[in-house]
Design a protein around this motif. Structure first.
Motif, mmCIF file in Angstrom:
data_model
loop_
_atom_site.group_PDB
_atom_site.id
_atom_site.type_symbol
_atom_site.label_atom_id
_atom_site.label_comp_id
_atom_site.label_asym_id
_atom_site.label_seq_id
_atom_site.Cartn_x
_atom_site.Cartn_y
_atom_site.Cartn_z
ATOM 1 N N SER A 138 0.814 -1.215 0.000
ATOM 2 C CA SER A 138 0.000 0.000 0.000
ATOM 3 C C SER A 138 0.846 1.262 0.000
ATOM 4 C CB SER A 138 -0.927 -0.005 1.223
ATOM 5 O OG SER A 138 -1.725 -1.159 1.251
ATOM 6 N N GLY A 139 2.183 1.107 -0.046
ATOM 7 C CA GLY A 139 3.058 2.268 -0.161
ATOM 8 C C GLY A 139 3.932 2.569 1.034
ATOM 9 N N SER A 140 3.978 1.683 2.040
ATOM 10 C CA SER A 140 4.792 1.947 3.225
ATOM 11 C C SER A 140 6.242 1.539 2.995
ATOM 12 C CB SER A 140 4.238 1.185 4.438
ATOM 13 O OG SER A 140 5.129 1.263 5.535
ATOM 14 N N THR A 141 7.120 2.522 2.925
ATOM 15 C CA THR A 141 8.544 2.248 2.790
ATOM 16 C C THR A 141 9.065 1.476 3.990
ATOM 17 O OG1 THR A 141 8.733 4.363 1.652
ATOM 18 C CG2 THR A 141 10.781 3.317 2.332
ATOM 19 N N THR A 142 8.640 1.874 5.177
ATOM 20 C CA THR A 142 9.094 1.201 6.389
ATOM 21 C C THR A 142 8.646 -0.250 6.401
ATOM 22 O OG1 THR A 142 9.000 3.283 7.583
ATOM 23 C CG2 THR A 142 9.091 1.291 8.910
ATOM 24 N N GLY A 143 7.415 -0.512 5.959
ATOM 25 C CA GLY A 143 6.949 -1.893 5.872
ATOM 26 C C GLY A 143 7.850 -2.733 4.980
ATOM 27 N N ALA A 144 8.244 -2.176 3.833
ATOM 28 C CA ALA A 144 9.129 -2.904 2.925
ATOM 29 C C ALA A 144 10.492 -3.141 3.558
ATOM 30 C CB ALA A 144 9.284 -2.122 1.617
ATOM 31 N N TYR A 145 11.016 -2.136 4.279
ATOM 32 C CA TYR A 145 12.341 -2.329 4.868
ATOM 33 C C TYR A 145 12.307 -3.305 6.038
ATOM 34 C CZ TYR A 145 17.169 -1.520 5.886
ATOM 35 O OH TYR A 145 18.520 -1.716 6.071
ATOM 36 N N LEU A 146 11.218 -3.324 6.796
ATOM 37 C CA LEU A 146 11.104 -4.322 7.858
ATOM 38 C C LEU A 146 11.043 -5.733 7.274
ATOM 39 C CD1 LEU A 146 8.685 -2.711 10.475
ATOM 40 C CD2 LEU A 146 11.176 -2.661 10.373
ATOM 41 N N LEU A 147 10.413 -5.881 6.127
ATOM 42 C CA LEU A 147 10.428 -7.184 5.449
ATOM 43 C C LEU A 147 11.837 -7.558 5.004
ATOM 44 C CD1 LEU A 147 7.160 -6.825 3.375
ATOM 45 C CD2 LEU A 147 7.609 -8.623 5.067
ATOM 46 N N HIS A 148 12.604 -6.588 4.547
ATOM 47 C CA HIS A 148 14.007 -6.832 4.214
ATOM 48 C C HIS A 148 14.757 -7.390 5.418
ATOM 49 C CE1 HIS A 148 18.193 -6.102 3.168
ATOM 50 N NE2 HIS A 148 18.289 -5.244 4.172
ATOM 51 N N LEU A 149 14.604 -6.743 6.576
ATOM 52 C CA LEU A 149 15.280 -7.215 7.784
ATOM 53 C C LEU A 149 14.752 -8.576 8.228
ATOM 54 C CD1 LEU A 149 15.448 -3.917 9.884
ATOM 55 C CD2 LEU A 149 17.351 -5.056 8.718
ATOM 56 N N HIS A 150 13.440 -8.756 8.123
ATOM 57 C CA HIS A 150 12.814 -10.021 8.519
ATOM 58 C C HIS A 150 13.398 -11.196 7.737
ATOM 59 C CE1 HIS A 150 9.635 -12.878 9.584
ATOM 60 N NE2 HIS A 150 9.423 -13.069 8.293
ATOM 61 N N HIS A 151 13.508 -11.037 6.425
ATOM 62 C CA HIS A 151 14.053 -12.120 5.607
ATOM 63 C C HIS A 151 15.557 -12.266 5.809
ATOM 64 C CE1 HIS A 151 10.422 -13.262 3.493
ATOM 65 N NE2 HIS A 151 10.159 -11.980 3.269
ATOM 66 N N GLU A 196 13.755 0.910 -1.520
ATOM 67 C CA GLU A 196 14.492 1.951 -2.238
ATOM 68 C C GLU A 196 13.586 2.682 -3.224
ATOM 69 O OE1 GLU A 196 17.724 -0.260 -3.893
ATOM 70 O OE2 GLU A 196 19.074 0.287 -2.254
ATOM 71 N N ARG A 197 12.751 1.918 -3.937
ATOM 72 C CA ARG A 197 11.862 2.545 -4.918
ATOM 73 C C ARG A 197 10.831 3.438 -4.228
ATOM 74 N NH1 ARG A 197 13.150 -2.263 -7.561
ATOM 75 N NH2 ARG A 197 11.612 -3.502 -6.439
ATOM 76 N N LEU A 198 10.287 2.955 -3.119
ATOM 77 C CA LEU A 198 9.302 3.757 -2.398
ATOM 78 C C LEU A 198 9.935 5.000 -1.773
ATOM 79 C CD1 LEU A 198 7.288 0.887 -0.682
ATOM 80 C CD2 LEU A 198 6.431 2.450 -2.442
ATOM 81 N N ALA A 199 11.163 4.841 -1.245
ATOM 82 C CA ALA A 199 11.835 5.974 -0.602
ATOM 83 C C ALA A 199 12.199 7.058 -1.604
ATOM 84 C CB ALA A 199 13.095 5.491 0.120
ATOM 85 N N ALA A 200 12.358 6.686 -2.866
ATOM 86 C CA ALA A 200 12.753 7.651 -3.893
ATOM 87 C C ALA A 200 11.585 8.521 -4.359
ATOM 88 C CB ALA A 200 13.356 6.925 -5.094
ATOM 89 N N LYS A 201 10.358 8.120 -4.014
ATOM 90 C CA LYS A 201 9.200 8.888 -4.458
ATOM 91 C C LYS A 201 8.988 10.095 -3.549
ATOM 92 C CE LYS A 201 6.721 4.911 -6.375
ATOM 93 N NZ LYS A 201 5.470 4.118 -6.287
#
Length: 226
Positions: A122-135, A152-157
């Motif tokens: 849904s557009g949460s950069t933090t959600g995506a980065y927490l998934l990065h750490l989780h995996h 990275e893509r979401l943070a660039a917007k």
């Protein structure tokens, strides 16, 4: 605000300014704030890293995930975000992020992953980065790289001006305890009474993630009142 929270003022200020109205199709994305010991997205700002490196990348990622979750739950407007997720008919990624972090500290990592994916989608950069750490903490490097790229893509917007009301999701004592556990290297957990609130939630079933708790209308009030 607790003494531990004061050590991360930039992240907490950012979390306090997240949007608390549902995100539309043209809404802008968030910036992500990460620890410095694993390289963050290029557009990200930094928060304080762990005091000392852990023996392995997996352990370091696990600690950083714990700390990031604690900071999300310590955000002054987290309670309002959760309330909007439960009571709005529109998608609310910030509320999904908070709910996922609650599930994580309640010992439900699979359900947390489901809601982090919902938030990131849904557009949460933090959600995506927490998934990065989780995996990353599970040694799943391909999935970790995928979610890092998403962050990275979401943070660039670009993002617009965000407003919110101060309404915590947990009591001061619980938030202090969660942050204190992270700062001594322990996994954050909710008190038994609050875990019981989470465990009473209605669950749905997902083929990949199993039982997925759903937020109820009164969840934000029940959590902060206990």
């Amino acid at each position: 605000m607790s003494r531990h929270a004061d050590q991360h003022p930039s992240l907490l200020a950012w979390l306090d300014s997240r949007p608390l109205s549902p995100r539309g199709a043209d809404a802008s994305a968030e910036h992500v704030y990460t620890c410095t010991t694993t390289a963050p997205p290029t557009a990200a700002a930094h928060i304080t890293a762990a005091p000392a490196p852990f023996p392995s990348e997996h352990e370091q990622a696990a600690h950083e995930l714990d700390l990031a979750v604690a900071l999300v739950l310590n955000a002054p407007s987290a309670g309002q975000a959760l309330d909007l997720l439960a009571n709005s008919e529109q998608i609310h990624p910030e509320g999904a992020l908070v709910f996922a972090c609650l599930l994580f500290v309640a010992g439900r990592p699979d359900a947390a992953e489901f809601w982090w994916q919902f938030a990131a989608g849904s557009g949460s950069t933090t959600g995506a980065y927490l998934l990065h750490l989780h995996h990353l903490c599970h040694g799943e490097t391909r999935d970790a790289a995928h979610w890092r790229g998403q962050a990275e893509r979401l943070a660039a917007k670009p993002r617009g001006r965000r407003t919110g009301t101060c309404r915590p999701v947990l009591s001061d004592a619980v938030r202090r305890d969660i942050l204190a556990r992270c700062h001594v290297g322990l996994h954050p957990r909710l008190p038994v009474a609050l875990e019981a609130v989470i465990n009473r939630l209605t669950v749905g079933c997902d083929d990949d993630f199993g039982e997925i708790p759903q937020p109820c209308n009164s969840l934000a009030r029940e959590l902060v009142d206990r």
